[in-house]
Design a protein around this motif. Sequence first.
Motif, short mmCIF file in Angstrom:
data_model
loop_
_atom_site.label_atom_id
_atom_site.label_comp_id
_atom_site.label_asym_id
_atom_site.label_seq_id
_atom_site.Cartn_x
_atom_site.Cartn_y
_atom_site.Cartn_z
N VAL A 1 1.33 -1.14 -0.30
CA VAL A 1 -0.21 -0.24 0.07
C VAL A 1 0.60 1.05 -0.02
CG1 VAL A 1 -1.80 1.50 1.26
CG2 VAL A 1 -1.22 -1.04 1.11
N ASN A 2 2.18 0.98 0.95
CA ASN A 2 2.50 2.22 1.01
C ASN A 2 3.35 2.49 -0.99
OD1 ASN A 2 2.28 2.97 3.16
ND2 ASN A 2 4.01 1.39 4.75
N GLY A 3 3.62 1.92 -1.27
CA GLY A 3 4.66 1.40 -2.67
C GLY A 3 3.47 2.46 -3.67
N LEU A 4 2.38 2.57 -3.70
CA LEU A 4 1.76 2.78 -4.32
C LEU A 4 2.01 3.75 -4.91
CD1 LEU A 4 -2.22 1.08 -3.85
CD2 LEU A 4 -0.18 0.45 -5.32
N PRO A 5 1.66 4.90 -5.98
CA PRO A 5 1.96 5.90 -6.15
C PRO A 5 0.98 7.09 -6.25
CG PRO A 5 1.08 4.70 -8.68
CD PRO A 5 1.61 3.87 -6.70
N GLU A 6 1.03 7.87 -6.26
CA GLU A 6 -0.88 9.23 -5.33
C GLU A 6 -1.06 9.42 -6.20
OE1 GLU A 6 -0.99 10.90 -3.06
OE2 GLU A 6 0.61 10.41 -1.92
N TYR A 7 -2.82 9.18 -6.35
CA TYR A 7 -3.18 8.74 -7.04
C TYR A 7 -3.76 10.11 -8.33
CZ TYR A 7 -8.50 8.62 -9.24
OH TYR A 7 -9.70 8.73 -10.05
N GLU A 8 -3.89 9.71 -9.19
CA GLU A 8 -4.02 10.82 -10.32
C GLU A 8 -5.18 10.60 -10.91
OE1 GLU A 8 -0.96 10.95 -13.21
OE2 GLU A 8 0.82 11.34 -11.36
N PRO A 9 -5.93 11.73 -11.02
CA PRO A 9 -7.66 11.89 -11.64
C PRO A 9 -7.37 12.00 -13.25
CG PRO A 9 -7.45 13.57 -9.43
CD PRO A 9 -6.07 13.17 -9.84
N ASN A 10 -8.28 10.94 -13.29
CA ASN A 10 -8.66 11.13 -14.59
C ASN A 10 -9.48 12.04 -15.38
OD1 ASN A 10 -10.41 9.48 -15.09
ND2 ASN A 10 -8.37 7.77 -15.30
N ASP A 11 -10.21 11.70 -16.87
CA ASP A 11 -11.10 12.59 -17.25
C ASP A 11 -12.14 11.94 -17.31
OD1 ASP A 11 -9.81 14.36 -17.85
OD2 ASP A 11 -9.35 14.52 -19.59
N VAL B 1 -29.29 5.10 -11.23
CA VAL B 1 -30.94 5.75 -10.99
C VAL B 1 -31.84 4.95 -11.19
CG1 VAL B 1 -31.62 7.73 -11.84
CG2 VAL B 1 -29.60 7.99 -12.12
N GLY B 2 -32.91 5.35 -10.01
CA GLY B 2 -33.57 3.36 -10.05
C GLY B 2 -33.20 2.44 -9.94
N ASN B 3 -33.94 1.86 -11.32
CA ASN B 3 -32.75 0.83 -11.43
C ASN B 3 -31.91 0.15 -12.81
OD1 ASN B 3 -34.43 0.97 -13.77
ND2 ASN B 3 -35.33 -1.77 -13.41
N ARG B 4 -31.23 2.04 -13.26
CA ARG B 4 -30.42 1.69 -14.27
C ARG B 4 -28.82 2.23 -14.24
NH1 ARG B 4 -33.88 3.72 -19.80
NH2 ARG B 4 -35.40 0.92 -19.60
N PHE B 5 -27.96 2.01 -14.67
CA PHE B 5 -27.22 3.18 -14.51
C PHE B 5 -26.83 3.63 -15.77
CE2 PHE B 5 -25.83 -2.15 -13.94
CZ PHE B 5 -24.88 -1.62 -12.10
N PHE B 6 -26.14 5.04 -15.37
CA PHE B 6 -26.02 5.81 -15.78
C PHE B 6 -24.21 6.22 -16.04
CE2 PHE B 6 -30.83 6.28 -16.16
CZ PHE B 6 -30.64 6.89 -17.09
N VAL B 7 -24.44 6.94 -17.30
CA VAL B 7 -22.62 7.30 -17.66
C VAL B 7 -23.12 9.02 -18.25
CG1 VAL B 7 -19.89 7.50 -18.31
CG2 VAL B 7 -21.22 4.63 -17.47
N LEU B 8 -22.14 9.98 -17.13
CA LEU B 8 -22.28 11.35 -18.34
C LEU B 8 -24.09 11.40 -18.50
CD1 LEU B 8 -18.94 11.24 -20.24
CD2 LEU B 8 -20.12 12.53 -17.75
N GLY B 9 -25.08 10.71 -17.92
CA GLY B 9 -25.75 11.25 -18.10
C GLY B 9 -26.73 9.87 -19.07
#
Length: 221
Positions: free
Chosen positions: A147-157, A164-172
């Motif tokens: 765990v200590n050897g893991l690099p810092e998390y870098e956010p991506n796009d 939502v309800g019983n469905r999955f959504f990505v970017l609306g």
Amino acid sequence: MRCSRFSVIVLLIALLVACKPESLPTPEGMALVTPVPTVDTGSVTALCASIDANWSQDWRAVIHDLDALAVLDGQCGDEPLVQHYYRAYVGMGSALEGRRLNEEALAAYQQALEYVPGGIEAQQGIARLDTRPTLATCSPFDVSAAVNGLPEYEPNDGAFIAVVGNRFFVLGAVYTVRGINFYPRDYPNERFLTQMQVPSVDFELDLMQASGINTLRVFLR
């Protein structure tokens, strides 16, 4: 001198007896073969009858008939063909295991799982025969070091999937799951991530993407 018809017949019989060999040469150790009727591989009824006759007696014959049945896109009774295959390979594995042919039995159990991946009997057979050493459990020190050897998390796009309800959504937009369970072909089970070379799965990932698969479920130890 004229010979009577009776004399000629007697002479011919004598010649035939004299020329008959005492025995035909037989290769040493060759088993006598009794002719058996062949199965009509073009008939579903005949194949099912042969499968029933050979069940528990000759597993290779059963599987041969199942292969012929698959070509005809047929099945015996209400049970799907994959179930017949699964039970046949489990039966073969059990028979081979009873004869202490463990490598062949292991291969049969593994083949059974190709038809029913969650088959308990095949999994139990593999567990009995798979003598590969079990991987060691990581110690708390090993876990902490990793765990200590893991690099810092870098956010991506990328975006997280929302529910939502019983469905999955990505970017609306609705996200329709087209997924499979996944182990790399060359690194199954406990070898996944412990021995796997990451570039080795590029082909499989490309193939799945081209097939329209967008979700993977993986199992981690």
